[in-house]
Design an enzyme around this catalytic site. Sequence first.
Site, PDB file in Angstrom:
ATOM      1  CB  SER A   9      -0.550  -0.352   1.194  1.00  0.00           C
ATOM      2  OG  SER A   9      -1.416   0.872   1.689  1.00  0.00           O
ATOM      3  CE1 TYR A  60      -5.901   4.898  -1.582  1.00  0.00           C
ATOM      4  CE2 TYR A  60      -3.889   4.355   0.057  1.00  0.00           C
ATOM      5  CZ  TYR A  60      -5.378   3.963  -0.049  1.00  0.00           C
ATOM      6  OH  TYR A  60      -6.208   3.125   0.673  1.00  0.00           O
ATOM      7  CB  THR A  76      -7.105   2.749  -4.967  1.00  0.00           C
ATOM      8  OG1 THR A  76      -6.033   1.239  -4.561  1.00  0.00           O
ATOM      9  CG2 THR A  76      -8.283   2.135  -4.681  1.00  0.00           C
ATOM     10  CE  LYS A  95      -7.921  -3.462  -3.480  1.00  0.00           C
ATOM     11  NZ  LYS A  95      -8.429  -2.669  -2.778  1.00  0.00           N
ATOM     12  CG  HIS A  97     -11.044   0.748  -0.602  1.00  0.00           C
ATOM     13  ND1 HIS A  97     -10.032   1.514  -0.115  1.00  0.00           N
ATOM     14  CD2 HIS A  97     -10.464   1.035   1.148  1.00  0.00           C
ATOM     15  CE1 HIS A  97      -9.156   1.642  -0.157  1.00  0.00           C
ATOM     16  NE2 HIS A  97      -9.642   1.373   0.860  1.00  0.00           N
TER      17      HIS A  97
END
Length: 445
Positions: free
Chosen positions: A136, A161, A187, A277, A301
């Site tokens: 992440s 992100y 994402t 995603k 999520h």
Amino acid sequence: MVKRQIPKVRDLAPLMRFKKPTLNPKTRRLQSALTVEDLRRIAKRRTPKAAFDYTEGAAEAELSLRRARQAFRDIEFHPAILRDVSSVDTGWDVLGRRVELPFGIAPTGFTRMMQTEGEIAGASAAAAAGIPFALSTMGTSAIEDVAAAGGPDGRNWFQLYMWKDRERSMALVDRAAKAGFDTLLVTVDVPVAGARLRDKRNGFSIPPALTLGTVVNALPRPAWWINFLTTEPLAFASLSKWSGTVGELLDTMFDPTVTYDDLAWIKAQWPGKVVVKGVQTLDDARRLADLGVDAITLSNHGGRQLDRAPIPFHLLPHVAREVGKDLEVHLDTGIMTGADIVASVALGARFTMIGRAYLYGLMAGGRAGVDRTILILKDEIARTMKLLGVSTLEELNPSHVTQLVRLAPRALPAGTAEAVAAARPKRPASEQKETARPEVTPSVG
């Protein structure tokens, strides 16, 4: 009359076998876990409430997560009989490379708060099992350290992100490419943070705020407490410092203006595969197929953003039918068993991802706990395939699964939907145009 006799030791001995005791407490508790739910119960006993709730919790009333898990329970399998299933192959190609199992480890933030081994345990366990590990943007281990943990056999994906600071975002992407990450997982369902009420009630912040309640809750969990105090201070690997809650960080950092133009620009920067995603509608799936991404992940999520969001597993067969020939369809949210994964593959998923299930294993026993999670799911996948009468993933198809109806849309009277749509005021064309994103040109790879 039944003839009775006094039992002799030599007659009883073959009928009784004493189990050899397991002296290592970690090994003993992990061996006792036969399901991911068992690992969850162990994790809850061993982890302070704030950290466990960060993993366990979802947005607002947590309906999205409960519904996603219920959807997997509400299926009926249709097994075929008299098939040779003496051996099964649980792997196939995902994004051009073989995986040994049709699932990987999803990107999770704040992972070293759950257990100090964090992403290093996840990446090394995934590499050993022959499955991908996704790091992440909010990970607590450096990109380069995760790459090293996976070793030469590791297959690492980087989850991105998009921040308001574009150059900072793409600097992370550049690092991931140079470290050998082969897939970018973009994402797209976090324009703002969801209302994660458990975190607010627990005062979950970065860095963690040690209140009297925090200390009292941690005292019965000495292993977690010792690990927390004697290892490297917790921080996000991609941030220098932050003071506030996780939700406040998301709202401050992440950009609600990201559009399809930005996604096309990101795709052009990345040298490997691109997966989007957070897809939750068929229309968006079609548009992403037209954009030429390599895969989409149907996901809400983990229920942590919009409560009452679509159930990814319900959306799966429709999306797979519509765009499955143009790109790979992946799935996450709500997966707790190998049977969930098999059902997903049968309905069109090429790949699935586990988040909470992985973290439960991590909290229960570090790297060994992650290994246990993977082994439990692997055994469940193989057993379910055999019981269905299939020996390869390719043999799974929609005829093996029925999604039973629990929640169904309430039908509107005939013509109502069209009337509502016609009555809506139309925006001027000038307001419908998307604003192009200014160019930023850091090189990647």
